[in-house]
Scaffold this motif. Structure first.
Motif, mmCIF file in Angstrom:
data_model
loop_
_atom_site.group_PDB
_atom_site.id
_atom_site.type_symbol
_atom_site.label_atom_id
_atom_site.label_comp_id
_atom_site.label_asym_id
_atom_site.label_seq_id
_atom_site.Cartn_x
_atom_site.Cartn_y
_atom_site.Cartn_z
ATOM 1 N N MET A 34 117.778 199.863 -38.854
ATOM 2 C CA MET A 34 118.725 198.756 -39.056
ATOM 3 C C MET A 34 118.295 197.629 -38.131
ATOM 4 O O MET A 34 117.605 197.858 -37.129
ATOM 5 N N GLY A 35 118.709 196.417 -38.456
ATOM 6 C CA GLY A 35 118.294 195.321 -37.604
ATOM 7 C C GLY A 35 118.948 194.015 -37.956
ATOM 8 O O GLY A 35 119.782 193.937 -38.864
ATOM 9 N N TRP A 36 118.550 193.015 -37.224
ATOM 10 C CA TRP A 36 119.109 191.671 -37.379
ATOM 11 C C TRP A 36 117.989 190.656 -37.548
ATOM 12 O O TRP A 36 116.983 190.710 -36.832
ATOM 13 N N TYR A 37 118.218 189.736 -38.463
ATOM 14 C CA TYR A 37 117.336 188.611 -38.694
ATOM 15 C C TYR A 37 118.195 187.348 -38.588
ATOM 16 O O TYR A 37 119.415 187.418 -38.660
ATOM 17 N N ARG A 38 117.525 186.205 -38.447
ATOM 18 C CA ARG A 38 118.295 184.968 -38.430
ATOM 19 C C ARG A 38 117.509 183.864 -39.126
ATOM 20 O O ARG A 38 116.290 183.905 -39.211
ATOM 21 N N GLN A 39 118.268 182.892 -39.607
ATOM 22 C CA GLN A 39 117.647 181.755 -40.285
ATOM 23 C C GLN A 39 118.382 180.492 -39.891
ATOM 24 O O GLN A 39 119.578 180.359 -40.160
ATOM 25 N N ALA A 40 117.655 179.601 -39.239
ATOM 26 C CA ALA A 40 118.198 178.294 -38.867
ATOM 27 C C ALA A 40 117.900 177.302 -39.985
ATOM 28 O O ALA A 40 116.970 177.505 -40.769
ATOM 29 N N VAL A 69 120.152 195.438 -29.051
ATOM 30 C CA VAL A 69 120.531 196.048 -30.325
ATOM 31 C C VAL A 69 120.841 197.521 -30.085
ATOM 32 O O VAL A 69 120.177 198.185 -29.281
ATOM 33 N N SER A 70 121.875 198.013 -30.759
ATOM 34 C CA SER A 70 122.238 199.427 -30.632
ATOM 35 C C SER A 70 122.740 199.925 -31.979
ATOM 36 O O SER A 70 123.094 199.134 -32.860
ATOM 37 N N ILE A 71 122.761 201.246 -32.137
ATOM 38 C CA ILE A 71 123.154 201.841 -33.411
ATOM 39 C C ILE A 71 124.095 203.006 -33.173
ATOM 40 O O ILE A 71 123.926 203.753 -32.206
ATOM 41 N N ASP A 72 125.100 203.105 -34.013
ATOM 42 C CA ASP A 72 125.995 204.255 -34.021
ATOM 43 C C ASP A 72 125.709 205.000 -35.325
ATOM 44 O O ASP A 72 126.173 204.593 -36.392
ATOM 45 N N ASN A 73 124.927 206.059 -35.230
ATOM 46 C CA ASN A 73 124.493 206.770 -36.430
ATOM 47 C C ASN A 73 125.668 207.414 -37.177
ATOM 48 O O ASN A 73 125.652 207.478 -38.407
ATOM 49 N N ALA A 74 126.663 207.841 -36.447
ATOM 50 C CA ALA A 74 127.807 208.488 -37.086
ATOM 51 C C ALA A 74 128.588 207.503 -37.959
ATOM 52 O O ALA A 74 129.183 207.888 -38.969
ATOM 53 N N LYS A 75 128.580 206.228 -37.555
ATOM 54 C CA LYS A 75 129.328 205.206 -38.291
ATOM 55 C C LYS A 75 128.422 204.333 -39.157
ATOM 56 O O LYS A 75 128.901 203.417 -39.813
ATOM 57 N N ASN A 76 127.111 204.622 -39.155
ATOM 58 C CA ASN A 76 126.147 203.778 -39.891
ATOM 59 C C ASN A 76 126.348 202.300 -39.550
ATOM 60 O O ASN A 76 126.388 201.428 -40.431
ATOM 61 N N THR A 77 126.483 202.044 -38.271
ATOM 62 C CA THR A 77 126.778 200.695 -37.798
ATOM 63 C C THR A 77 125.753 200.259 -36.757
ATOM 64 O O THR A 77 125.393 201.043 -35.879
ATOM 65 N N VAL A 78 125.318 199.020 -36.872
ATOM 66 C CA VAL A 78 124.399 198.447 -35.905
ATOM 67 C C VAL A 78 125.098 197.272 -35.220
ATOM 68 O O VAL A 78 125.894 196.563 -35.843
#
Length: 117
Positions: A34-40, A69-78
């Motif tokens: 999982m991850g984050w991208y950005r667009q200006a 960045v961190s991940i909670d695998n149990a909640k499928n949340t980043v």
């Protein structure tokens, strides 16, 4: 189908902090990363921070030491904790998840982050 719901964007002063969250739901068999991208405005979408299910991380040089960045695998949340924000961090931030053996990629709808005094 996989749905991604992002939250946490907003307006913050330079030097401030924000925390973005992205929860994945739906037909999720196995998350690879999982991850984050950005667009200006006027720019291409760029990678900001990525994390594998096992916890390995990668960051753009421009955010190293400021974003986590961190991940909670149990909640499928980043999550993306953004500290010491700068005006140049202003962009729409998109959540991404890569799933399954086919490495299928899904995108969130984007959340606006504006850093301004």
């Amino acid at each position: 189908q996989v749905q991604l719901v992002e939250s946490g964007g907003g307006l913050v002063q330079p030097g401030g902090s924000l925390r973005l969250s992205c929860a994945a739901s739906g037909s999720i068999l196995s998350i690879n990363s999982m991850g984050w991208y950005r667009q200006a405005p006027g720019s291409e979408r760029e990678s900001v921070a990525l994390i594998s299910r096992g916890g390995s991380t990668g960051y753009a040089d421009s955010v190293k030491g400021r974003f986590t960045v961190s991940i909670d695998n149990a909640k499928n949340t980043v999550y993306l904790q953004m500290n010491s924000l700068k005006p140049e961090d202003t962009a729409v931030y998109y959540c991404n998840v890569v799933i399954g053996r086919a490495y299928t990629s899904y995108w969130g709808q984007g959340t606006q982050v504006t850093v301004s005094s």
